[in-house]
Design an enzyme around this catalytic site. Structure first.
Site, mmCIF file in Angstrom:
data_model
loop_
_atom_site.group_PDB
_atom_site.id
_atom_site.type_symbol
_atom_site.label_atom_id
_atom_site.label_comp_id
_atom_site.label_asym_id
_atom_site.label_seq_id
_atom_site.Cartn_x
_atom_site.Cartn_y
_atom_site.Cartn_z
ATOM 1 N N ASP A 72 -1.949 -13.204 -0.411
ATOM 2 C CA ASP A 72 -2.880 -12.237 -1.002
ATOM 3 C C ASP A 72 -3.235 -11.153 0.009
ATOM 4 O O ASP A 72 -4.393 -10.760 0.148
ATOM 5 C CB ASP A 72 -4.138 -12.954 -1.505
ATOM 6 C CG ASP A 72 -4.754 -12.231 -2.688
ATOM 7 O OD1 ASP A 72 -4.135 -11.262 -3.161
ATOM 8 O OD2 ASP A 72 -5.837 -12.633 -3.129
ATOM 9 N N ARG B 156 0.793 -1.237 0.000
ATOM 10 C CA ARG B 156 0.000 0.000 0.000
ATOM 11 C C ARG B 156 0.828 1.291 0.000
ATOM 12 O O ARG B 156 0.253 2.372 0.004
ATOM 13 C CB ARG B 156 -0.951 0.021 1.209
ATOM 14 C CG ARG B 156 -2.003 -1.047 1.135
ATOM 15 C CD ARG B 156 -3.173 -0.527 0.345
ATOM 16 N NE ARG B 156 -4.307 -1.390 0.428
ATOM 17 C CZ ARG B 156 -4.842 -2.002 -0.624
ATOM 18 N NH1 ARG B 156 -4.350 -1.822 -1.823
ATOM 19 N NH2 ARG B 156 -5.893 -2.762 -0.485
ATOM 20 N N HIS C 245 -4.566 -11.803 -12.943
ATOM 21 C CA HIS C 245 -5.707 -11.934 -12.007
ATOM 22 C C HIS C 245 -6.845 -12.487 -12.857
ATOM 23 O O HIS C 245 -7.435 -11.758 -13.658
ATOM 24 C CB HIS C 245 -6.049 -10.556 -11.438
ATOM 25 C CG HIS C 245 -7.368 -10.494 -10.733
ATOM 26 N ND1 HIS C 245 -7.556 -10.984 -9.474
ATOM 27 C CD2 HIS C 245 -8.568 -9.988 -11.113
ATOM 28 C CE1 HIS C 245 -8.829 -10.776 -9.109
ATOM 29 N NE2 HIS C 245 -9.451 -10.174 -10.094
ATOM 30 N N ASN D 62 0.118 -1.941 -7.723
ATOM 31 C CA ASN D 62 -1.053 -1.047 -7.771
ATOM 32 C C ASN D 62 -1.041 -0.038 -6.629
ATOM 33 O O ASN D 62 -1.980 0.042 -5.834
ATOM 34 C CB ASN D 62 -2.347 -1.862 -7.765
ATOM 35 C CG ASN D 62 -2.437 -2.836 -6.624
ATOM 36 O OD1 ASN D 62 -1.418 -3.364 -6.175
ATOM 37 N ND2 ASN D 62 -3.635 -3.078 -6.126
ATOM 38 N N HIS E 186 -4.010 -16.480 -7.287
ATOM 39 C CA HIS E 186 -5.152 -16.848 -6.423
ATOM 40 C C HIS E 186 -6.318 -17.531 -7.155
ATOM 41 O O HIS E 186 -7.434 -17.025 -7.162
ATOM 42 C CB HIS E 186 -5.669 -15.658 -5.605
ATOM 43 C CG HIS E 186 -5.906 -14.380 -6.344
ATOM 44 N ND1 HIS E 186 -5.609 -13.164 -5.800
ATOM 45 C CD2 HIS E 186 -6.414 -14.125 -7.560
ATOM 46 C CE1 HIS E 186 -5.927 -12.223 -6.650
ATOM 47 N NE2 HIS E 186 -6.431 -12.785 -7.719
#
Lengths: 445, 320
Positions: A319, A78, A193, A108, A246
């Site tokens: 994750d 983050r 993803h 991201n 995932h």
């Protein structure tokens, strides 16, 4: 290229009387491990207290397990941009408590890690914090907008270990084909993803009876396998390395199993959420269990367990997707998806062993050697002599209860809140330096 | 009914799910009392005098809001209407912020409508008063199902062994879910009739039969319950056109002829005439009970408010 961590531990330290678990070499034996100047100097049954040098600090492991530090290949730190949810420092604390010594951060952030400066920023911050080794994914597309590929070669040279567009699907077949093709010149891996965005638009949980009863929009598990099937064709066409993050459905496991049999460069991981929980966890609109991809039906969960056991699923990643309280204390449809993962990665992975699905060595391999190999991180995820002394010592039998309010992560949202577990981390070392010690450990006893 | 019939043990009315036949009957019996009283000159009572009911509506709904307001006023409660548009959300106030603020004013009941499924339950966990769900997303609309049940019971004399067809936009309908739960609980058979795009995944597991063809689905039904086509909730192509929808799934005389001759026609309103229902059928005084549904709405809401507020008063008394 590797982001160097703070100074390595100097001098000699040894663990004796421990159960050594090294999935990379297949070692599962009682013995000892000697570290010198942050490097594993010796390992095996011959490393006993009486054979160690006199200037060595000795820790008796009392028969507990010693394994390579966990390598977590999917973490959202983050920072930069969302420091109210997590920082490299709080993620590092969270990692150390969870036995994670290496983590790969998603790009991201804000700004997106799509240039060399972004890669270097994270490496620099991680070095300063010194709680875990942090590598990054470079973005596949500039700004994660899905239109143009980034300077992948330069990012790779700067230290990006692989490429993905964070939590976004690389929806454009053209872009994914180009990325897969371009990355072959440095054998780069693209991480997808897998969720067909049009089919999953506006959905908040797995489609099915429960979603219908709760009146929530559901996404069919088909959205995942459709994306995987398309992308496998692109990987085949380009010869690129493609990894699916995932995965959560039984059909995904089956399709990937077939692709692997055909010899394609296809790999995948899953997260503890998908083998330890099913969609019933979102009953009562429990937003802590709102995840992306959503928790699936029980038969999917069982298929994920089988996929791990038979090797179709290569690795387990936490994750780690921390969300602040305000992002979760909302009606289900408005709440953010994601959960804290670093601190529960090991105990939930150990459930595979406790439930008899995998050997302890194999289960540990999914969170150490396997991700290190996928990311081509040599000397990580192994206890081989000469490797960095990144180590976790844990008690696989000790019971505990997951209490998110004790998490070191800045966020407290975990779908495992209140779960009874078996297995806790006692010590975490990076380059021989102890970054976490459980209060119950009495050194030198 | 069994011994549970004389007591409603829940602090809130969040949905039909979890209610027993006895609890449903208890509310309906009390509502029947108010239905009769509402047809007399003296419609009011002071049973909830001194209590405060707040209608908190995050979605516009003149009909439901008015119905709840009238119900509370007829019981002598003080009523405050709060229509919270999207603007307050833009200002940053969350549902829980609002709940905490209102809770500090010590209301006796909160009537809440919200566009998100589960939002009313979330709110109920943060307040000390009774919470009535006036519709949350696609989840439940319990008072609508109860008023439908009361209307059916008044005409058919029972709620068991009936065949009820719920037709139309099932996918976006909280009314359908609450009615399925209630009618199943009371021992009736439910059929759902809609194009495949408007049938939610695995809804057959809720104990219903699925039909896509109106003629087939309506055959020998006792009740035909039409639903509003919620175009505003639809993203993407659920139906090719309103014209085609009416052709295949709109209720008209020809399709209705498949149901029993005395089958009731129901609709939760507001109706899209010529879309899901033909005016000729909607206004058929012999068969249509749509206006009576509105009337029963007030009675049911009076019953629910009375029961819940008195439960809370008793609890408060017990603790003091």
């Amino acid at each position: 290229m590797m982001p160097a961590i703070r100074a390595k531990a100097s001098g000699k330290t040894a663990f004796v009387n421990v159960r050594l678990l090294d999935p990379a070499t297949g070692l599962d034996q009682t013995g000892g491990l000697l570290m010198q100047d942050g490097i594993i100097a010796d390992i095996g049954p011959s490393v006993t207290r009486d054979k160690l040098p006199s200037d060595c600090r000795v820790i008796d492991g009392q028969g507990l397990c010693l394994a390579p530090g966990l390598v977590d290949m999917r973490v959202q730190v983050r920072e930069p941009g969302f420091e109210h949810q997590e920082t490299i420092e709080t993620a590092g604390k969270s990692a150390s408590v969870g036995g994670v010594t290496t983590m790969i951060a998603l790009p991201n952030t804000d700004p997106v890690i799509d240039d060399v400066a972004g890669v270097e920023f994270v490496a620099r911050r991680a070095r300063k914090v010194g709680l875990a080794k942090v590598f990054v994914y470079g973005a596949v597309s500039k700004g994660i907008e899905g239109h143009e590929i980034t300077e992948m070669g330069l990012l790779h040279q700067a230290g990006a270990v692989a490429f993905c567009d964070g939590v976004q699907t690389i929806a454009s077949a053209r872009l994914l084909r180009q990325a897969l093709s371009y990355a072959t010149f440095f054998d780069g891996m693209i991480v997808q993803h897998p969720e067909e965005p049009e089919l999953s638009r506006g959905a908040h949980m797995n489609s099915g009876e429960l979603a219908t009863r709760l009146g929530l929009s559901g996404v069919s598990p088909l959205a995942e396998v459709i994306q995987i099937e398309r992308d496998i064709r692109l990987a085949e066409m380009t010869g690129g390395r493609l990894h699916f993050a995932h995965i959560s459905t039984g059909e995904s496991v089956e399709v990937i199993r077939r692709a692997k049999k055909r010899g394609l460069k296809i790999t995948c991981d899953t997260a503890p959420f998908y083998f330890a929980l099913n969609e019933n966890a979102v009953s009562d609109y429990r937003t802590f269990a709102k995840l992306s991809p959503p928790l699936r039906a029980e038969d999917d969960r069982q298929a994920i367990v089988m996929g791990l056991a038979d090797g179709t699923i290569d690795a387990i990643a936490s994750d780690h997707n921390p969300q602040d309280q305000d992002s979760k204390r909302l009606p289900f449809a408005q709440a953010a998806a994601g959960g804290v993962g670093l601190e529960t990665l090991l105990p939930i992975t150990l459930e595979l062993y406790h439930n008899g699905h995998m050997s302890l060595l194999d289960a540990i391999g999914k969170v150490t050697h396997a991700p290190a190999k996928l990311m081509k991180l040599e000397n990580h995820g192994t206890l081989a002599a000469g490797s960095a002394a990144d180590i976790v010592v844990f008690d696989p039998g000790r019971p505990a209860k997951i209490d998110p309010y004790k998490f070191q992560s800045k966020s407290k949202n975990s779908p495992f809140d209140g779960r009874l577990i078996q297995g806790i981390v006692l010590r975490t070392l990076i380059d021989g330096r102890e970054v976490f010690t459980h209060p119950s450990c009495i050194e030198g006893s | 009914m069994g011994p549970e019939a004389d007591h409603y043990p829940h602090p809130h009315l969040l949905g039909i799910e979890g209610l027993t036949p006895g609890e449903i009957t208890l509310i309906l019996d009390r509502a029947q009392h108010y239905a009769e009283k509402n047809r007399t000159a003296d419609k009011t009572s002071n049973i909830l005098a001194g209590s405060t009911v707040v209608n908190l509506f995050y979605e516009n709904s003149t009909r439901t809001l008015t119905s709840f307001e009238l119900a509370a006023k007829r019981l002598g409660a003080d009523v405050i209407n709060m229509t919270v548009g999207t603007s307050s959300v833009k200002k940053g106030e969350t549902l829980i912020d609002t709940a905490m603020t209102l809770n500090a004013m010590n209301p006796d009941a909160l009537v809440v409508r919200h566009a998100d499924s589960g939002a009313v339950k979330l709110l109920s966990e943060k307040v000390n008063c009774a919470v009535l769900n006036a519709g949350d997303g696609r989840h439940e609309h319990p008072t609508q199902a109860l008023l439908d049940a009361l209307t059916i019971r008044r005409h058919k004399g029972r709620l068991h062994r009936l065949t009820v067809a719920i037709c139309g936009d099932i996918a976006h309908s909280r009314v359908a879910r609450s009615n399925i739960l209630l009618l199943n609980t009371m021992g009736s058979r439910v059929r759902l009739i809609a194009p495949p795009t408007l049938i939610p995944s695995k809804i057959d597991r809720m104990g219903v039969e699925i039909f896509h063809d109106m003629e087939e689905g309506l055959k020998d039904c006792d009740i035909v319950m039409m639903l509003r086509l919620q175009l505003e909730r639809m993203e993407g192509s659920f139906i090719p056109s309103v014209r085609e929808y009416f052709h295949f799934h709109g209720l008209d005389r020809a399709k209705l002829a498949n149901a029993k001759p005395d089958a009731l026609i129901m609709h939760p309103g507001p109706m899209n005439r010529g879309v899901e229902i033909d005016s000729e059928v909607a206004d058929d005084v012999e068969r249509s009970v749509i206006r009576e549904q509105v009337e029963m709405g007030v009675a049911v809401r009076m019953a629910a408010l009375e029961i819940l507020v008195q439960n809370h008063r008793n609890l408060a008394g017990g603790h003091s």
